[in-house]
Motif scaffolding. Structure first.
Motif, PDB file in Angstrom:
ATOM      1  N   ALA A  98       1.706 134.377 174.783  1.00 14.53           N
ATOM      2  CA  ALA A  98       0.852 133.656 175.738  1.00 14.53           C
ATOM      3  C   ALA A  98       1.664 133.452 177.021  1.00 14.53           C
ATOM      4  O   ALA A  98       2.578 132.615 177.052  1.00 14.53           O
ATOM      5  CB  ALA A  98       0.405 132.320 175.162  1.00 14.53           C
ATOM      6  N   GLN A  99       1.318 134.217 178.044  1.00 18.50           N
ATOM      7  CA  GLN A  99       2.037 134.111 179.315  1.00 18.50           C
ATOM      8  C   GLN A  99       1.240 133.229 180.282  1.00 18.50           C
ATOM      9  O   GLN A  99       0.122 133.587 180.680  1.00 18.50           O
ATOM     10  CB  GLN A  99       2.240 135.509 179.935  1.00 18.50           C
ATOM     11  CG  GLN A  99       2.803 135.449 181.356  1.00 18.50           C
ATOM     12  CD  GLN A  99       3.183 136.788 181.935  1.00 18.50           C
ATOM     13  OE1 GLN A  99       4.096 137.438 181.424  1.00 18.50           O
ATOM     14  NE2 GLN A  99       2.515 137.216 182.986  1.00 18.50           N
ATOM     15  N   LEU A 100       1.817 132.089 180.651  1.00 21.31           N
ATOM     16  CA  LEU A 100       1.206 131.166 181.629  1.00 21.31           C
ATOM     17  C   LEU A 100      -0.146 130.639 181.141  1.00 21.31           C
ATOM     18  O   LEU A 100      -1.100 130.556 181.922  1.00 21.31           O
ATOM     19  CB  LEU A 100       1.046 131.857 183.001  1.00 21.31           C
ATOM     20  CG  LEU A 100       2.296 132.525 183.561  1.00 21.31           C
ATOM     21  CD1 LEU A 100       1.981 133.239 184.872  1.00 21.31           C
ATOM     22  CD2 LEU A 100       3.417 131.514 183.751  1.00 21.31           C
ATOM     23  N   ALA A 126       5.550 133.932 171.130  1.00 19.12           N
ATOM     24  CA  ALA A 126       6.279 133.599 172.360  1.00 19.12           C
ATOM     25  C   ALA A 126       5.313 133.075 173.406  1.00 19.12           C
ATOM     26  O   ALA A 126       4.147 133.481 173.457  1.00 19.12           O
ATOM     27  CB  ALA A 126       7.024 134.821 172.888  1.00 19.12           C
ATOM     28  N   ALA A 127       5.833 132.179 174.241  1.00 23.63           N
ATOM     29  CA  ALA A 127       5.007 131.586 175.292  1.00 23.63           C
ATOM     30  C   ALA A 127       5.892 131.237 176.485  1.00 23.63           C
ATOM     31  O   ALA A 127       7.097 131.003 176.323  1.00 23.63           O
ATOM     32  CB  ALA A 127       4.309 130.327 174.779  1.00 23.63           C
ATOM     33  N   CYS A 128       5.294 131.214 177.653  1.00 21.90           N
ATOM     34  CA  CYS A 128       6.024 130.752 178.832  1.00 21.90           C
ATOM     35  C   CYS A 128       5.077 130.013 179.768  1.00 21.90           C
ATOM     36  O   CYS A 128       3.879 130.297 179.816  1.00 21.90           O
ATOM     37  CB  CYS A 128       6.736 131.902 179.548  1.00 21.90           C
ATOM     38  SG  CYS A 128       5.644 133.169 180.214  1.00 21.90           S
ATOM     39  N   ALA A 238      11.303 132.482 194.725  1.00 20.42           N
ATOM     40  CA  ALA A 238      11.763 132.642 193.339  1.00 20.42           C
ATOM     41  C   ALA A 238      10.995 131.646 192.468  1.00 20.42           C
ATOM     42  O   ALA A 238      10.812 130.492 192.865  1.00 20.42           O
ATOM     43  CB  ALA A 238      13.255 132.383 193.248  1.00 20.42           C
ATOM     44  N   ALA A 239      10.522 132.103 191.334  1.00 18.59           N
ATOM     45  CA  ALA A 239       9.742 131.238 190.444  1.00 18.59           C
ATOM     46  C   ALA A 239      10.231 131.407 189.008  1.00 18.59           C
ATOM     47  O   ALA A 239      10.431 132.529 188.546  1.00 18.59           O
ATOM     48  CB  ALA A 239       8.260 131.601 190.539  1.00 18.59           C
ATOM     49  N   SER A 240      10.423 130.269 188.325  1.00 21.66           N
ATOM     50  CA  SER A 240      10.981 130.303 186.965  1.00 21.66           C
ATOM     51  C   SER A 240      10.013 129.725 185.938  1.00 21.66           C
ATOM     52  O   SER A 240       9.257 128.799 186.245  1.00 21.66           O
ATOM     53  CB  SER A 240      12.274 129.487 186.906  1.00 21.66           C
ATOM     54  OG  SER A 240      13.238 130.060 187.738  1.00 21.66           O
ATOM     55  N   THR A 241      10.077 130.276 184.748  1.00 18.27           N
ATOM     56  CA  THR A 241       9.298 129.733 183.628  1.00 18.27           C
ATOM     57  C   THR A 241      10.224 129.170 182.565  1.00 18.27           C
ATOM     58  O   THR A 241      11.333 129.676 182.353  1.00 18.27           O
ATOM     59  CB  THR A 241       8.467 130.814 182.910  1.00 18.27           C
ATOM     60  OG1 THR A 241       9.359 131.791 182.355  1.00 18.27           O
ATOM     61  CG2 THR A 241       7.473 131.475 183.828  1.00 18.27           C
ATOM     62  N   TRP A 242       9.732 128.131 181.893  1.00 19.02           N
ATOM     63  CA  TRP A 242      10.290 127.760 180.589  1.00 19.02           C
ATOM     64  C   TRP A 242       9.674 128.740 179.596  1.00 19.02           C
ATOM     65  O   TRP A 242       8.453 128.944 179.592  1.00 19.02           O
ATOM     66  CB  TRP A 242       9.897 126.322 180.220  1.00 19.02           C
ATOM     67  CG  TRP A 242      10.242 125.320 181.274  1.00 19.02           C
ATOM     68  CD1 TRP A 242       9.365 124.532 181.961  1.00 19.02           C
ATOM     69  CD2 TRP A 242      11.542 124.989 181.750  1.00 19.02           C
ATOM     70  NE1 TRP A 242      10.042 123.729 182.852  1.00 19.02           N
ATOM     71  CE2 TRP A 242      11.386 123.992 182.741  1.00 19.02           C
ATOM     72  CE3 TRP A 242      12.830 125.433 181.453  1.00 19.02           C
ATOM     73  CZ2 TRP A 242      12.454 123.430 183.432  1.00 19.02           C
ATOM     74  CZ3 TRP A 242      13.902 124.879 182.150  1.00 19.02           C
ATOM     75  CH2 TRP A 242      13.715 123.895 183.111  1.00 19.02           C
ATOM     76  N   SER A 243      10.498 129.356 178.771  1.00 19.95           N
ATOM     77  CA  SER A 243       9.992 130.379 177.848  1.00 19.95           C
ATOM     78  C   SER A 243      10.536 130.111 176.454  1.00 19.95           C
ATOM     79  O   SER A 243      11.698 129.703 176.294  1.00 19.95           O
ATOM     80  CB  SER A 243      10.465 131.768 178.301  1.00 19.95           C
ATOM     81  OG  SER A 243      10.116 131.981 179.652  1.00 19.95           O
ATOM     82  N   VAL A 244       9.695 130.352 175.461  1.00 22.14           N
ATOM     83  CA  VAL A 244      10.135 130.169 174.065  1.00 22.14           C
ATOM     84  C   VAL A 244       9.751 131.391 173.245  1.00 22.14           C
ATOM     85  O   VAL A 244       8.751 132.059 173.521  1.00 22.14           O
ATOM     86  CB  VAL A 244       9.534 128.912 173.389  1.00 22.14           C
ATOM     87  CG1 VAL A 244      10.091 127.641 173.971  1.00 22.14           C
ATOM     88  CG2 VAL A 244       8.031 128.939 173.454  1.00 22.14           C
ATOM     89  N   ARG A 245      10.566 131.624 172.232  1.00 22.76           N
ATOM     90  CA  ARG A 245      10.337 132.708 171.268  1.00 22.76           C
ATOM     91  C   ARG A 245      10.602 132.086 169.905  1.00 22.76           C
ATOM     92  O   ARG A 245      11.604 131.391 169.735  1.00 22.76           O
ATOM     93  CB  ARG A 245      11.347 133.815 171.577  1.00 22.76           C
ATOM     94  CG  ARG A 245      11.245 135.047 170.751  1.00 22.76           C
ATOM     95  CD  ARG A 245      12.162 136.127 171.319  1.00 22.76           C
ATOM     96  NE  ARG A 245      13.571 135.715 171.318  1.00 22.76           N
ATOM     97  CZ  ARG A 245      14.560 136.462 171.836  1.00 22.76           C
ATOM     98  NH1 ARG A 245      14.294 137.612 172.421  1.00 22.76           N
ATOM     99  NH2 ARG A 245      15.808 136.046 171.786  1.00 22.76           N
ATOM    100  N   ALA A 246       9.698 132.308 168.942  1.00 20.65           N
ATOM    101  CA  ALA A 246       9.845 131.637 167.647  1.00 20.65           C
ATOM    102  C   ALA A 246       9.246 132.505 166.539  1.00 20.65           C
ATOM    103  O   ALA A 246       8.643 133.548 166.800  1.00 20.65           O
ATOM    104  CB  ALA A 246       9.148 130.280 167.692  1.00 20.65           C
ATOM    105  N   ARG A 247       9.455 132.059 165.316  1.00 17.88           N
ATOM    106  CA  ARG A 247       8.873 132.745 164.134  1.00 17.88           C
ATOM    107  C   ARG A 247       7.776 131.854 163.553  1.00 17.88           C
ATOM    108  O   ARG A 247       7.884 130.633 163.561  1.00 17.88           O
ATOM    109  CB  ARG A 247       9.931 132.938 163.038  1.00 17.88           C
ATOM    110  CG  ARG A 247      11.175 133.659 163.497  1.00 17.88           C
ATOM    111  CD  ARG A 247      11.014 135.143 163.465  1.00 17.88           C
ATOM    112  NE  ARG A 247      12.183 135.800 164.067  1.00 17.88           N
ATOM    113  CZ  ARG A 247      12.149 136.957 164.706  1.00 17.88           C
ATOM    114  NH1 ARG A 247      11.009 137.617 164.831  1.00 17.88           N
ATOM    115  NH2 ARG A 247      13.229 137.482 165.220  1.00 17.88           N
TER     116      ARG A 247
END
Ligand SMILES: C[S@@+](CC[C@H](N)C(=O)[O-])C[C@H]1O[C@@H](n2cnc3c(N)ncnc32)[C@H](O)[C@@H]1O
Length: 248
Positions: A98-100, A126-128, A238-247
């Motif tokens: 899920a992006q944004l 994963a999501a950001c 410049a733009a940043s995301t908090w991003s996660v990856r999990a099981r």
């Protein structure tokens, strides 16, 4: 909102972000991936390039976005719907991304839980979300100018996942395992203040809705205030995301 307006506003950031986010999720040949909240298909495009159209599914509640993604990728299984109630069986994907999107979900924990349900054990969820709270998102100059004009205006900093650590907390609440967090950053060029401002007048997202609610004098004042906060043209944001990856 049309797919063209979205492309001009957020697509300039989300298309390059999708390259990084797809790599972050580490899809491998032969795997099946789901793009949750696909919009007009920025991430779908990256997943199709890596896995093939027949191995990618996408879903979004917005009818124009579903139509745009279907037109762009006729072989992708594009559905209409929200993350909180995914119309897919258990364990059907290797990856659900899920992006944004998490910050727009009605129930982010339910959405992440659903993403875990449709992902096989050992797969990747994963999501950001943009760093709206830390002033690191693509709209930070805009929202700073808005708050100068109206300190009570609602920006996007309070949305789910938009502050440091919150995506991890949401993933924990959704029962995800092995949660890793990182930041992903994109840099987008703009030729002039008008090049940057024009997309804000297209009514896209909370920022576009805020502009649409101003009279012409308010719009002119906000544009001028933004211009004073932006670097001299041409410039990059410049733009940043908090991003996660999990099981799951
Ligand atoms: C900022 S756009 C991101 C679109 C695309 N993923 C991208 O990166 O360009 C947010 C998307 O989330 C979708 N959305 C809103 N609520 C949603 C929900 N509950 N479940 C899934 N998607 C949702 C919107 O329709 C929109 O397409």
């Amino acid at each position: 909102m049309t797919a063209d307006a979205y492309a001009a506003f957020m697509g300039r950031f989300s298309e390059p972000l999708a390259v990084q986010f797809a790599e972050y999720a580490e899809p491998r040949a032969g795997q099946r991936a789901l793009d949750v909240g696909c919009g007009p298909g920025a991430l779908t495009a990256q997943l199709v390039a890596r896995l093939g159209a027949g191995s990618v599914a996408a879903i979004d509640p917005s009818a124009p976005f579903v139509a745009a993604t279907r037109e762009r990728f006729p072989e992708v299984d594009v559905r209409s719907g929200g993350a909180e109630d995914l119309p897919f069986p258990d364990d059907g994907f290797d990856l659900a991304l899920a992006q944004l999107v998490v910050h727009f979900m009605t129930d982010p924990v339910a959405g992440l839980r659903e993403m875990a349900r449709v992902t096989r054990p050992g797969g990747v969820v994963a999501a950001c979300v943009w760093d709206h709270a830390g002033d690191g998102g693509p709209l930070s100059s805009f929202w700073r100018a808005v708050s100068e004009m109206d300190p009570d205006a609602h920006d996007e900093s309070g949305l789910a996942g938009a502050r440091e650590g919150h995506l991890v907390e949401l993933c924990e609440e959704a029962g995800l395992q092995d949660i890793e967090a990182t930041t992903l950053t994109v840099t987008v060029p703009f030729t002039s203040v008008d090049d940057w401002w024009e997309p804000f007048t297209m009514g896209v997202g909370p920022a576009g809705a805020h502009v649409a609610g101003l009279d012409q004098a308010g719009k002119d004042e906000l544009r001028d205030r933004c211009a004073r906060l932006l670097p001299a043209a041409p410039f990059e944001i410049a733009a940043s995301t908090w991003s996660v990856r999990a099981r799951p």
